[in-house]
Design a protein around this motif. Structure first.
Motif, PDB file in Angstrom:
ATOM      1  N   TYR A 193      83.592  30.634  56.221  1.00 23.48           N
ATOM      2  CA  TYR A 193      84.648  30.212  57.124  1.00 23.48           C
ATOM      3  C   TYR A 193      86.006  30.390  56.452  1.00 23.48           C
ATOM      4  N   ALA A 212      90.027  29.088  56.665  1.00 25.66           N
ATOM      5  CA  ALA A 212      90.752  27.917  57.148  1.00 25.66           C
ATOM      6  C   ALA A 212      92.180  27.975  56.641  1.00 25.66           C
ATOM      7  N   TYR A 221      92.383  21.113  55.013  1.00 24.81           N
ATOM      8  CA  TYR A 221      92.584  22.270  55.862  1.00 24.81           C
ATOM      9  C   TYR A 221      92.466  21.850  57.321  1.00 24.81           C
ATOM     10  N   TRP A 262      90.526  26.025  61.507  1.00 20.60           N
ATOM     11  CA  TRP A 262      89.285  26.652  61.055  1.00 20.60           C
ATOM     12  C   TRP A 262      88.882  27.803  61.970  1.00 20.60           C
TER      13      TRP A 262
END
Length: 120
Positions: A93, A95, A107, A110
């Motif tokens: 992922y 972010a 963060y 996302w």
């Protein structure tokens, strides 16, 4: 900020892959951006991050193998992954923080994740 991660796939151990994280909705040139990953049955973990001006931070497990970079003109952050290991298999992922400095937490925005599978 909407984030779109791409570039995942299946790679053999020892090979390389490059992930991309493209932002839309607004520029994120002043935001720090990070990559995280989550393997099956494990918690999400920090992988790498880059500040607005290019400062970087890496998890010990990927130092020397992965490199994070950004192209602010393209509103894109990259994660170049080399010498891949089986244990790098995870959903990755990207972010973005609201702040500009590198941190391994905090963060706000996302992306949806991209699967990386490393085969032996």
């Amino acid at each position: 900020v909407q984030l779109q991660a791409s570039g995942g796939g299946v790679a053999q151990a020892g090979a390389s892959l490059r992930l991309s994280c493209a932002a839309s909705g607004r520029t994120f040139r002043r935001n720090a951006v990070g990559w995280f990953r989550q393997a099956p049955g494990k918690e999400r973990e920090f992988v790498a991050a880059i500040s607005w001006n290019g400062d970087t931070d890496y998890a010990d497990s990927v130092k020397g193998r992965f490199a994070i970079s950004r192209d602010n003109a393209k509103n894109t952050v990259y994660l170049q992954m080399g010498s891949l290991k089986f244990e790098d298999t995870a959903v990755y992922y990207c972010a973005a923080r609201t702040g500009s400095i590198v941190l391994e937490y905090d963060y706000k925005y996302w992306g949806q994740g991209t699967q990386v599978t490393v085969s032996s």
